[in-house]
Design an enzyme around this catalytic site. Structure first.
Site, PDB file in Angstrom:
ATOM      1  N   HIS A  96       0.855  -1.177   0.000  1.00  0.00           N
ATOM      2  CA  HIS A  96       0.000   0.000   0.000  1.00  0.00           C
ATOM      3  C   HIS A  96       0.895   1.232   0.000  1.00  0.00           C
ATOM      4  CE1 HIS A  96      -2.792   2.991   1.746  1.00  0.00           C
ATOM      5  NE2 HIS A  96      -3.789   2.190   1.421  1.00  0.00           N
ATOM      6  N   ASP A 156       2.809  -4.588   8.217  1.00  0.00           N
ATOM      7  CA  ASP A 156       1.601  -3.782   8.060  1.00  0.00           C
ATOM      8  C   ASP A 156       0.429  -4.746   8.130  1.00  0.00           C
ATOM      9  OD1 ASP A 156      -0.588  -2.344   7.238  1.00  0.00           O
ATOM     10  OD2 ASP A 156       0.281  -1.666   5.349  1.00  0.00           O
ATOM     11  N   GLN A 213      -4.727  -5.197   6.881  1.00  0.00           N
ATOM     12  CA  GLN A 213      -5.661  -6.117   6.228  1.00  0.00           C
ATOM     13  C   GLN A 213      -5.669  -7.493   6.863  1.00  0.00           C
ATOM     14  OE1 GLN A 213      -7.807  -5.185   4.011  1.00  0.00           O
ATOM     15  NE2 GLN A 213      -6.996  -3.129   3.690  1.00  0.00           N
ATOM     16  N   LYS A 238     -10.698  -0.540  10.141  1.00  0.00           N
ATOM     17  CA  LYS A 238     -10.845  -1.742   9.325  1.00  0.00           C
ATOM     18  C   LYS A 238     -11.254  -2.957  10.161  1.00  0.00           C
ATOM     19  CE  LYS A 238      -7.365  -0.176   5.988  1.00  0.00           C
ATOM     20  NZ  LYS A 238      -8.266   0.230   4.895  1.00  0.00           N
ATOM     21  N   CYS A 248      -4.812   2.475  -3.699  1.00  0.00           N
ATOM     22  CA  CYS A 248      -3.582   2.986  -3.068  1.00  0.00           C
ATOM     23  C   CYS A 248      -2.441   1.987  -3.230  1.00  0.00           C
ATOM     24  CB  CYS A 248      -3.808   3.305  -1.592  1.00  0.00           C
ATOM     25  SG  CYS A 248      -4.928   4.686  -1.317  1.00  0.00           S
TER      26      CYS A 248
END
Length: 418
Positions: free
Chosen positions: A135, A212, A215, A238, A376
């Site tokens: 991202h 990261d 997700q 999220k 993104c």
């Protein structure tokens, strides 16, 4: 993310999405005369009533600044805020609450590291490794660091399946590598990266790793100690929590070496015009009045998720992914972008030569919300030589019936363009 069997070897209990949908007020509405089908969960998830109510409760009964007051409201707010920190610690199995830094989201978590870790450890000629599927939030901060420090950004390549090339990754790990910053799960492709293996390879050369997890955190169990990562970051919005709040986890022995990211209230022990003495962790890295209600809402969201169980959530979303894959591939002229063997509940696709913007606009007229664009992740689109995709992403409240609605909507689009 794939669900893991319980310690008894049995599959996790089944999740009833229809029962869960009753917890989400926003889902019970019509869009353009059709029941809302919300398939944009990789961008942001909807909020259950318990989170909305907890936010309202704070403003009605507890609203006050934290850590600074001796009065009842301040004590209530502080207890709720720090209670949420403990909930986060347990949720990702960190060792200490002092390893949990509250930020505005995964983006700020990465920026914090790019500044503080970068200032402390990254010099001219050093290298930062990221992957080809990141991202923008895990690209741009490192580019800025490289510009400031004279270091170099290197990119781990991926295959046409949307999987990282581990052999090339191994060769890229050198004495110049100061950090590996890697998506746990790709937001554009859904790929679940082999992060445990990649962390182990980096650690053999004493290279720290940031994951990261924006997700990944909403979709299955996360155990930072089992993964062995040095840093982990994710966003509340999220995972059914309010916007503007997130978490950066870091190993305490690394966090204590980092200079402050920002200066202000609460990150100090004492201030004179000649010298400032910084506060202990985690407060040294949390300057100013934080998003108190967001953090408390995040704690309520974690309570909600754990009440359902992360393994049942993962199993349900995997069943949706498998069903959607099968149904989508039955459509003539539909191409799925990203066919990794291990995927989270995200599907990016192209429908013939119909522009994704047109796909998204027409689906919206049928009450179906999904994401179109580059997500993104423009380098991912460039790799596949496409400008954008349509992306359907699933959550615990989605159903196979909604996937059937998506399929019917795509068939109508195909008929229109014929």
């Amino acid at each position: 993310m794939r669900a893991e069997a319980s310690i008894t070897g049995q599959a996790p209990p089944a999740l009833d999405p229809y029962k869960i949908r009753a917890d989400f007020p926003i889902l019970h509405q019509e869009i353009n005369g059709h029941p809302l089908v919300y398939l944009d969960n990789a961008a942001t998830t909807q909020k259950p009533a318990v989170v909305i109510d907890r936010v309202q409760q704070y403003y009605q009964l507890e609203n006050s600044n934290i850590h600074r007051g001796v009065h009842t409201l301040s004590n209530r707010a502080t207890d709720a805020y720090e209670g949420a920190r403990e909930k986060v610690r347990a949720f990702i199995n960190a060792q200490k609450t002092s390893e949990i830094i509250f930020v505005r989201g995964a983006t700020e978590g990465i920026n914090l590291l790019a500044h503080s870790f970068g200032e402390q450890y990254v010099k001219k000629g050093d290298e930062i490794l990221i992957s080809a599927m990141e991202h923008h939030s895990n690209i741009v901060p490192w580019q800025l660091l490289c510009e400031r420090s004279g270091s170099r950004l290197r990119v781990i390549p991926m295959t046409l399946l949307g999987e990282l090339d581990l052999e090339k990754y191994k060769r890229m790990l050198t004495s110049r590598t100061k950090l590996v910053a890697l998506a746990h799960v790709s937001n554009a492709l859904g790929t679940v990266n082999p992060v445990k293996e990649m962390i182990d390879l980096a650690h053999k050369k004493n290279i720290p790793v940031l994951l990261d997890g924006a997700q990944a955190a909403p979709h299955g169990p996360i155990d930072v100690q089992a993964l062995g990562c040095d840093f982990y970051t994710f966003s509340g919005h999220k995972m059914y929590a309010p916007t503007g709040v997130g978490v950066l986890y870091g190993r305490r022995d690394l966090l204590v070496t980092l200079p402050p990211y920002q200066g202000g209230g609460d990150m100090i022990r004492s201030v004179t015009f000649g010298k400032t003495i910084y506060n202990d962790l985690p407060y040294k890295l949390e300057a100013g009045t934080p998003n108190i209600v967001g953090v408390i809402g995040l704690g309520a969201a974690i309570d909600y998720l754990e009440g359902i169980g992360m393994s049942p959530i993962a199993a349900h979303e995997q069943s949706l992914l498998e069903y959607a894959n099968k149904k989508l591939l039955e459509l003539e002229g539909l191409t799925i972008i990203g066919r990794a063997a291990k995927k989270a509940a995200v599907i990016s696709f192209l429908l013939k030569d119909i522009h994704p913007h047109d796909v998204g606009t027409i689906l919206d007229q049928q009450g179906i919300a999904l994401r179109t664009g580059h997500h993104c992740a423009q380098p991912v689109m460039d790799f596949f030589k496409i400008p954008s995709t349509s992306r359907a992403s699933f959550a615990l409240y989605n159903t196979k019936e909604e996937i059937d609605n998506l399929i019917a909507g795509l068939k109508k689009i195909d008929e229109v363009f014929k």
